[in-house]
Motif scaffolding. Structure first.
Motif, PDB file in Angstrom:
ATOM      1  N   TRP A   1       0.776  -1.186   0.048  1.00  0.00           N
ATOM      2  CA  TRP A   1      -0.126   0.132   0.003  1.00  0.00           C
ATOM      3  C   TRP A   1       0.765   1.270   0.050  1.00  0.00           C
ATOM      4  O   TRP A   1       0.868   2.352  -0.685  1.00  0.00           O
ATOM      5  N   ALA A   2       1.883   1.130   0.715  1.00  0.00           N
ATOM      6  CA  ALA A   2       2.687   2.362   0.841  1.00  0.00           C
ATOM      7  C   ALA A   2       3.415   2.695  -0.561  1.00  0.00           C
ATOM      8  O   ALA A   2       3.554   3.824  -0.861  1.00  0.00           O
ATOM      9  N   ALA A   3       3.684   1.652  -1.418  1.00  0.00           N
ATOM     10  CA  ALA A   3       4.249   1.990  -2.623  1.00  0.00           C
ATOM     11  C   ALA A   3       3.523   2.623  -3.529  1.00  0.00           C
ATOM     12  O   ALA A   3       3.806   3.386  -4.328  1.00  0.00           O
ATOM     13  N   ASP A   4       2.040   2.541  -3.396  1.00  0.00           N
ATOM     14  CA  ASP A   4       1.072   3.146  -4.211  1.00  0.00           C
ATOM     15  C   ASP A   4       1.288   4.741  -3.869  1.00  0.00           C
ATOM     16  O   ASP A   4       1.195   5.301  -4.745  1.00  0.00           O
ATOM     17  N   HIS A   5       1.616   5.114  -2.775  1.00  0.00           N
ATOM     18  CA  HIS A   5       1.672   6.488  -2.514  1.00  0.00           C
ATOM     19  C   HIS A   5       3.047   6.955  -3.145  1.00  0.00           C
ATOM     20  O   HIS A   5       2.978   8.058  -3.797  1.00  0.00           O
ATOM     21  N   TYR A   6       3.981   6.504  -2.949  1.00  0.00           N
ATOM     22  CA  TYR A   6       5.146   6.820  -3.228  1.00  0.00           C
ATOM     23  C   TYR A   6       5.345   6.713  -4.872  1.00  0.00           C
ATOM     24  O   TYR A   6       5.971   7.864  -5.335  1.00  0.00           O
TER      25      TYR A   6
ATOM     26  N   PRO B   1       0.463  14.623  -7.841  1.00  0.00           N
ATOM     27  CA  PRO B   1       1.027  13.743  -6.761  1.00  0.00           C
ATOM     28  C   PRO B   1       0.324  12.870  -5.845  1.00  0.00           C
ATOM     29  O   PRO B   1       0.938  12.127  -5.204  1.00  0.00           O
ATOM     30  N   HIS B   2      -0.907  13.254  -6.039  1.00  0.00           N
ATOM     31  CA  HIS B   2      -1.813  12.548  -5.052  1.00  0.00           C
ATOM     32  C   HIS B   2      -2.889  11.456  -5.797  1.00  0.00           C
ATOM     33  O   HIS B   2      -3.531  10.479  -5.247  1.00  0.00           O
ATOM     34  N   ARG B   3      -2.335  11.135  -7.286  1.00  0.00           N
ATOM     35  CA  ARG B   3      -2.624  10.058  -7.799  1.00  0.00           C
ATOM     36  C   ARG B   3      -2.418   8.642  -7.048  1.00  0.00           C
ATOM     37  O   ARG B   3      -0.983   8.720  -6.699  1.00  0.00           O
ATOM     38  N   THR B   4      -2.806   7.607  -7.195  1.00  0.00           N
ATOM     39  CA  THR B   4      -2.509   6.274  -6.835  1.00  0.00           C
ATOM     40  C   THR B   4      -1.887   5.467  -7.857  1.00  0.00           C
ATOM     41  O   THR B   4      -0.867   4.804  -7.479  1.00  0.00           O
ATOM     42  N   PRO B   5      -2.413   5.216  -9.034  1.00  0.00           N
ATOM     43  CA  PRO B   5      -1.860   4.182  -9.789  1.00  0.00           C
ATOM     44  C   PRO B   5      -0.413   4.296 -10.181  1.00  0.00           C
ATOM     45  O   PRO B   5       0.250   5.398 -10.815  1.00  0.00           O
TER      46      PRO B   5
ATOM     47  N   ILE C   1       0.056  16.972   7.581  1.00  0.00           N
ATOM     48  CA  ILE C   1      -1.221  16.983   7.674  1.00  0.00           C
ATOM     49  C   ILE C   1      -1.545  16.518   9.178  1.00  0.00           C
ATOM     50  O   ILE C   1      -1.318  15.227   9.589  1.00  0.00           O
ATOM     51  N   SER C   2      -2.019  17.315   9.912  1.00  0.00           N
ATOM     52  CA  SER C   2      -2.198  17.005  11.462  1.00  0.00           C
ATOM     53  C   SER C   2      -3.132  15.885  11.970  1.00  0.00           C
ATOM     54  O   SER C   2      -2.659  15.206  12.662  1.00  0.00           O
ATOM     55  N   GLU C   3      -4.100  15.525  11.212  1.00  0.00           N
ATOM     56  CA  GLU C   3      -5.170  14.675  11.527  1.00  0.00           C
ATOM     57  C   GLU C   3      -4.641  13.349  11.483  1.00  0.00           C
ATOM     58  O   GLU C   3      -5.233  12.509  11.982  1.00  0.00           O
ATOM     59  N   LEU C   4      -3.797  13.085  10.735  1.00  0.00           N
ATOM     60  CA  LEU C   4      -3.170  11.993  10.320  1.00  0.00           C
ATOM     61  C   LEU C   4      -2.028  11.396  11.195  1.00  0.00           C
ATOM     62  O   LEU C   4      -1.550  10.214  11.313  1.00  0.00           O
ATOM     63  N   ILE C   5      -1.456  12.427  12.015  1.00  0.00           N
ATOM     64  CA  ILE C   5      -0.261  12.055  12.861  1.00  0.00           C
ATOM     65  C   ILE C   5      -0.760  11.170  14.109  1.00  0.00           C
ATOM     66  O   ILE C   5      -1.733  11.289  14.820  1.00  0.00           O
ATOM     67  N   GLY C   6       0.206  10.098  14.300  1.00  0.00           N
ATOM     68  CA  GLY C   6      -0.106   9.141  15.334  1.00  0.00           C
ATOM     69  C   GLY C   6      -1.274   7.923  14.655  1.00  0.00           C
ATOM     70  O   GLY C   6      -1.683   7.361  15.618  1.00  0.00           O
ATOM     71  N   THR C   7      -1.404   7.948  13.625  1.00  0.00           N
ATOM     72  CA  THR C   7      -2.623   6.957  13.080  1.00  0.00           C
ATOM     73  C   THR C   7      -2.013   6.209  12.019  1.00  0.00           C
ATOM     74  O   THR C   7      -0.950   6.083  11.575  1.00  0.00           O
ATOM     75  N   GLU C   8      -3.004   4.969  11.654  1.00  0.00           N
ATOM     76  CA  GLU C   8      -2.643   4.405  10.640  1.00  0.00           C
ATOM     77  C   GLU C   8      -3.642   4.768   9.251  1.00  0.00           C
ATOM     78  O   GLU C   8      -3.909   3.816   8.604  1.00  0.00           O
ATOM     79  N   ARG C   9      -4.003   5.802   9.270  1.00  0.00           N
ATOM     80  CA  ARG C   9      -5.112   6.221   8.357  1.00  0.00           C
ATOM     81  C   ARG C   9      -4.356   6.624   6.809  1.00  0.00           C
ATOM     82  O   ARG C   9      -3.342   7.173   6.867  1.00  0.00           O
ATOM     83  N   PRO C  10      -5.014   5.853   5.761  1.00  0.00           N
ATOM     84  CA  PRO C  10      -4.312   6.314   4.404  1.00  0.00           C
ATOM     85  C   PRO C  10      -4.653   7.739   4.318  1.00  0.00           C
ATOM     86  O   PRO C  10      -5.668   8.226   4.641  1.00  0.00           O
ATOM     87  N   PHE C  11      -3.909   8.371   3.382  1.00  0.00           N
ATOM     88  CA  PHE C  11      -4.396   9.606   2.776  1.00  0.00           C
ATOM     89  C   PHE C  11      -5.741   9.537   2.090  1.00  0.00           C
ATOM     90  O   PHE C  11      -6.076   8.315   1.604  1.00  0.00           O
ATOM     91  N   TRP C  12      -6.620  10.692   2.093  1.00  0.00           N
ATOM     92  CA  TRP C  12      -7.771  10.621   1.659  1.00  0.00           C
ATOM     93  C   TRP C  12      -7.982  10.119   0.186  1.00  0.00           C
ATOM     94  O   TRP C  12      -8.834   9.302  -0.155  1.00  0.00           O
ATOM     95  N   TRP C  13      -7.080  10.624  -0.603  1.00  0.00           N
ATOM     96  CA  TRP C  13      -7.176  10.295  -2.064  1.00  0.00           C
ATOM     97  C   TRP C  13      -6.689   8.942  -2.282  1.00  0.00           C
ATOM     98  O   TRP C  13      -7.365   8.364  -3.253  1.00  0.00           O
ATOM     99  N   HIS C  14      -6.034   8.276  -1.462  1.00  0.00           N
ATOM    100  CA  HIS C  14      -5.666   6.881  -1.796  1.00  0.00           C
ATOM    101  C   HIS C  14      -6.736   5.956  -1.442  1.00  0.00           C
ATOM    102  O   HIS C  14      -7.304   5.128  -1.882  1.00  0.00           O
ATOM    103  N   GLU C  15      -7.406   6.401  -0.176  1.00  0.00           N
ATOM    104  CA  GLU C  15      -8.548   5.731   0.482  1.00  0.00           C
ATOM    105  C   GLU C  15      -9.619   5.566  -0.635  1.00  0.00           C
ATOM    106  O   GLU C  15     -10.133   4.699  -1.008  1.00  0.00           O
ATOM    107  N   ALA C  16     -10.171   6.833  -1.164  1.00  0.00           N
ATOM    108  CA  ALA C  16     -10.977   6.855  -2.466  1.00  0.00           C
ATOM    109  C   ALA C  16     -10.871   6.057  -3.386  1.00  0.00           C
ATOM    110  O   ALA C  16     -11.618   5.367  -4.034  1.00  0.00           O
ATOM    111  N   ASP C  17      -9.468   6.033  -4.166  1.00  0.00           N
ATOM    112  CA  ASP C  17      -9.200   5.360  -4.977  1.00  0.00           C
ATOM    113  C   ASP C  17      -9.341   3.874  -4.818  1.00  0.00           C
ATOM    114  O   ASP C  17     -10.005   2.975  -5.509  1.00  0.00           O
TER     115      ASP C  17
END
Length: 361
Positions: A30-35, A44-48, A162-178
């Motif tokens: 999953w992380a590789a999708d982001h990078y 830069p927020h596309r996933t594929p 992005i402060s609301e993601l700090i300390g979580t395991e939530r994906p970026f919202w654009w990755h989650e939507a994809d």
């Protein structure tokens, strides 16, 4: 450009080592999708990943040609009197990223966020060939990949969080939507059968509609996306101690231009308060989500005492920023070839891209 060392009091900040942090191999899953989505010339927020790599190869091929253009020396000479702020996202390839940093040490004068702030405060231009390295979104690759490379070369940087993601395991919202759209998720306002258009449609929506569409995708999808480990408050302190300044990138990375006034204020102040609590001091720099200036956001930033604000308009700026809350940045990717990297630093590649857009229009 020949190597130039600064002799002014605005010094090149030396990153301090952080025990226990070392470079790791490129991420997978999953992380590789982001990078893999972090590439110049596309969102830069596309996933594929495949589309991102193909676009990077096309951009690099054009950069190879531009490097030998007769005007490149002229652009390089002009760039010596400009400020280059590089806007990265994740670091996919730490070998390529290291090669880019080596080019910066030979061709430029890396400066810190503090040096830029000092130049603005004292109304004194930065040294010639000044370059500031920045990261948007601040995923864990900034800690695991970027920090060791920066520290080894004594190059400072800035990460916008992005402060609301700090300390979580939530994906970026654009990755989650994809992910959700690819696993059966549906929303009334989206054509989920066209994944390539999904993010563009979400970004174009008023923010309440974007949030509602994400909720509908979550409720209808067959699977939930895998977790993505994010930075922790302790990681932010480790980055700061290692020479990476921490800045504000809002609470949840909305498109501010699609938000009402109250949401703009809440997104900025909420992140500001969280970062102040974690760092023990208020942040002084802000990066606009998606890189576009918003005058309402600038008003809030001024009220909170912010001194620097950064765009992502793929331009060089003056060595003494004319509008400190609207500082231009160059979009760059950790996998960019060093030859194309040179044409970005010189301003030739950004100028060519603007010319192409105007010619097509």
């Amino acid at each position: 450009m020949p190597q130039t060392q600064s002799t002014t009091p605005i010094s090149i900040a030396r990153a301090r080592p952080v025990p226990g942090v070392r470079a790791l191999p490129p991420p997978t899953g999953w992380a590789a999708d982001h990078y893999g989505a972090d590439h110049l010339g596309a969102d830069p927020h596309r996933t594929p990943v495949t589309a991102g790599h193909a676009e990077t190869e096309r951009q690099d091929a054009r950069g190879e040609w531009l490097r030998f253009a007769p005007v490149q020396p002229l652009f390089r000479a002009r760039a010596a009197q400009r400020l280059a702020v590089l806007a990265y996202h994740g670091v996919t390839d730490h070998h390529s990223f290291g090669a880019q940093l080596d080019r910066l040490r030979r061709l430029a004068t890396p400066v810190s966020l503090e040096a830029v702030l000092q130049a603005v405060t004292e109304r004194r231009p930065l040294p010639p060939r000044s370059v500031l390295v920045t990261f948007d979104d601040a995923d864990r690759s900034v800690l695991t990949h970027a920090l060791p490379a920066l520290d080894a070369r004594g190059i400072p940087a800035t990460a916008f969080v992005i402060s609301e993601l700090i300390g979580t395991e939530r994906p970026f919202w654009w990755h989650e939507a994809d992910f959700l759209a690819r696993h059966g998720g549906r929303a009334r306002s989206l054509d989920c059968g066209r994944p390539s258009q999904l993010l563009l449609r979400l970004k174009a929506m008023p923010d309440p509609d974007r949030r509602r569409s994400l909720h509908e995708l979550r409720a209808s999808a067959d699977r939930r996306p895998p977790g993505q480990e994010q930075l922790t408050p302790a990681d932010l302190l480790a980055l700061r101690d290692g020479g990476v300044a921490i800045g504000n990138h809002t609470q949840g990375h909305p498109c501010l231009g699609r938000c009402d006034d109250a949401t703009v204020r809440a997104e900025i102040t909420g992140a500001h308060e969280a970062l102040t609590r974690w760092l023990g001091e208020p942040p002084t720099a802000f990066a606009y989500p998606d890189g576009g200036h918003d005058p309402r956001a600038e008003t809030v930033l001024q009220e909170l005492g912010y001194r620097l604000g950064f765009l992502s308009d793929h331009r060089l700026g003056p060595r003494l920023p004319t509008h400190p809350l609207q500082i231009s940045r160059l979009q760059v990717d950790s996998t960019t070839s060093t030859r194309r990297f040179d044409t970005i630093l010189s301003g030739l590649e950004p100028a060519y891209r603007r010319w192409r857009r105007q010619a097509v229009a």
